[in-house]
Motif scaffolding. Structure first.
Motif, PDB file in Angstrom:
ATOM      1  N   GLU A 171       1.345  10.469   5.471  1.00 28.16           N
ATOM      2  CA  GLU A 171       2.233   9.336   5.709  1.00 28.16           C
ATOM      3  C   GLU A 171       3.008   9.544   7.008  1.00 28.16           C
ATOM      4  O   GLU A 171       3.557  10.620   7.246  1.00 28.16           O
ATOM      5  CB  GLU A 171       3.209   9.162   4.558  1.00 28.16           C
ATOM      6  CG  GLU A 171       4.073   7.916   4.658  1.00 28.16           C
ATOM      7  CD  GLU A 171       4.880   7.648   3.409  1.00 28.16           C
ATOM      8  OE1 GLU A 171       5.537   6.594   3.346  1.00 28.16           O
ATOM      9  OE2 GLU A 171       4.851   8.496   2.492  1.00 28.16           O
ATOM     10  N   PRO A 172       3.049   8.553   7.881  1.00 30.88           N
ATOM     11  CA  PRO A 172       3.750   8.696   9.166  1.00 30.88           C
ATOM     12  C   PRO A 172       5.227   9.033   8.965  1.00 30.88           C
ATOM     13  O   PRO A 172       5.906   8.411   8.142  1.00 30.88           O
ATOM     14  CB  PRO A 172       3.583   7.324   9.822  1.00 30.88           C
ATOM     15  CG  PRO A 172       2.412   6.713   9.147  1.00 30.88           C
ATOM     16  CD  PRO A 172       2.421   7.227   7.739  1.00 30.88           C
ATOM     17  N   GLU A 173       5.712  10.023   9.700  1.00 33.88           N
ATOM     18  CA  GLU A 173       7.117  10.412   9.583  1.00 33.88           C
ATOM     19  C   GLU A 173       8.012   9.376  10.246  1.00 33.88           C
ATOM     20  O   GLU A 173       7.718   8.881  11.331  1.00 33.88           O
ATOM     21  CB  GLU A 173       7.340  11.781  10.244  1.00 33.88           C
ATOM     22  CG  GLU A 173       6.623  12.924   9.535  1.00 33.88           C
ATOM     23  CD  GLU A 173       6.917  14.261  10.184  1.00 33.88           C
ATOM     24  OE1 GLU A 173       7.757  14.298  11.114  1.00 33.88           O
ATOM     25  OE2 GLU A 173       6.306  15.264   9.770  1.00 33.88           O
ATOM     26  N   GLY A 174       9.095   9.048   9.590  1.00 31.54           N
ATOM     27  CA  GLY A 174      10.080   8.149  10.161  1.00 31.54           C
ATOM     28  C   GLY A 174       9.678   6.697  10.163  1.00 31.54           C
ATOM     29  O   GLY A 174      10.354   5.863  10.774  1.00 31.54           O
ATOM     30  N   GLU A 175       8.551   6.360   9.517  1.00 29.25           N
ATOM     31  CA  GLU A 175       8.111   4.969   9.465  1.00 29.25           C
ATOM     32  C   GLU A 175       8.212   4.449   8.037  1.00 29.25           C
ATOM     33  O   GLU A 175       7.822   5.135   7.086  1.00 29.25           O
ATOM     34  CB  GLU A 175       6.668   4.833   9.945  1.00 29.25           C
ATOM     35  CG  GLU A 175       6.476   5.116  11.419  1.00 29.25           C
ATOM     36  CD  GLU A 175       5.057   4.814  11.870  1.00 29.25           C
ATOM     37  OE1 GLU A 175       4.416   3.953  11.223  1.00 29.25           O
ATOM     38  OE2 GLU A 175       4.606   5.432  12.841  1.00 29.25           O
ATOM     39  N   THR A 176       8.736   3.259   7.878  1.00 25.97           N
ATOM     40  CA  THR A 176       8.778   2.625   6.568  1.00 25.97           C
ATOM     41  C   THR A 176       7.853   1.414   6.575  1.00 25.97           C
ATOM     42  O   THR A 176       7.751   0.698   7.561  1.00 25.97           O
ATOM     43  CB  THR A 176      10.210   2.164   6.228  1.00 25.97           C
ATOM     44  OG1 THR A 176      10.681   1.281   7.256  1.00 25.97           O
ATOM     45  CG2 THR A 176      11.143   3.367   6.126  1.00 25.97           C
ATOM     46  N   GLY A 177       7.178   1.223   5.466  1.00 23.98           N
ATOM     47  CA  GLY A 177       6.273   0.079   5.363  1.00 23.98           C
ATOM     48  C   GLY A 177       5.019   0.195   6.184  1.00 23.98           C
ATOM     49  O   GLY A 177       4.437  -0.833   6.567  1.00 23.98           O
TER      50      GLY A 177
END
Length: 288
Positions: A171-177
């Motif tokens: 999951e990409p760090e610091g990204e939501t959605g």
């Protein structure tokens, strides 16, 4: 007279545009500027016809260079050829096939009776399938639509907006959605027995490009009983963290007899502890 002048002007204009577009800068500009209705383009590449999205990071590189890392891939295949104990009856297991840029090289090389190409992302699978079909490689290449892990199940595959080769189970760090898709996960033993119908002993070569999940995949590979093979692995410490990087390097030193790093189209012998100084990315070749 006027019509002749207009025709001459059009020819001169076309020639001028063509001379610009045939440069690397012009090709990059053209590929990035195509309307969205042009989903793919096809080029006559060095290893067959290659279909790709020219707006994508990888596709843009292919448009400009004509291929994707083919020099390093050829160096690896030549190393395999010179150290090959199986003549041409071995199997290549490619984990992270993307759109088939390396798949075509593997199939064209004549070194393998079968190439098993594993790719979980639907859009990449579509392009991969097209590339296999337009080059008439259906009898050689078996495409398996899944991700590889240590246990079977499902997982979220997160999309990289700019790079179709950068999609990851991480999951990409610091990204939501972040946009994602659910994909099937198989361990290597089940992959070979249920989807490829190939015994582990037939796998003579592996290519692993998994955006940070190389450690887990290698454990799955060894658990399946594949040891007498040549491994090309993307080592990406920027995804691991210091603790996991140290564990991974210790694992490599325990399970493999020698290491080479791929550099500028050459395979250079190296020590395992030299991987501690690797920064973002290093292609490595492992031998048992």
């Amino acid at each position: 007279m006027l019509k002749k002048m207009e025709a001459r002007f059009r020819r001169m204009r076309t020639a001028a545009f063509r001379s610009v577009l045939e440069t690397s800068v012009g090709t990059r500009w053209l590929s990035q500027s195509l309307p969205r209705r042009f989903k793919y383009v096809v080029i006559d590449g060095p290893h067959g016809e290659l279909l790709f999205d020219p707006r994508d990071f990888v596709g843009n590189r292919i448009a400009v260079d004509g291929s994707w890392n083919s020099v390093d891939t050829n160096a690896f295949l030549e190393f395999y050829r010179s150290n090959n104990k199986r003549a041409t009856d071995g199997v290549m297991l490619e984990i992270g096939a993307h759109i088939g840029t390396q798949t075509l090289q593997f199939a064209e090389s004549g070194l393998f009776r079968k190439v098993i190409s594993v790719e979980p992302v639907p859009d990449n699978l579509e392009a991969l399938s097209h590339n296999v079909k337009i080059n008439g490689l259906e009898e050689t290449v078996t495409i398996v639509p899944c991700a590889i892990g240590e246990e079977p199940g499902t997982a979220s595959m997160y999309f990289d907006t700019f790079n179709s080769g950068g999609h990851s189970l991480r999951e990409p760090e610091g990204e939501t959605g972040a946009q994602s898709v659910q994909v099937e996960v198989l361990d290597v033993a089940r992959l070979l027995s249920t989807r490829a119908n190939v015994p582990a002993s037939d796998v003579g070569c592996l290519w692993i490009d998994a955006e940070g999940f190389e450690f887990e995949i290698l454990r799955s590979v060894l658990n399946a009983g594949i040891r007498d093979a040549l491994f090309n692995v993307e080592f990406t410490p920027r995804f691991y963290g210091e603790r996991k990087k140290a564990e991974f390097i210790a694992f490599l030193e325990t399970n493999f007899s020698s290491l080479h790093v791929v550099s500028d189209g050459r395979l250079v012998p190296a020590r395992f502890d030299e991987l501690f100084s690797a920064a973002n990315h290093q292609d490595i070749v492992l031998v048992n």
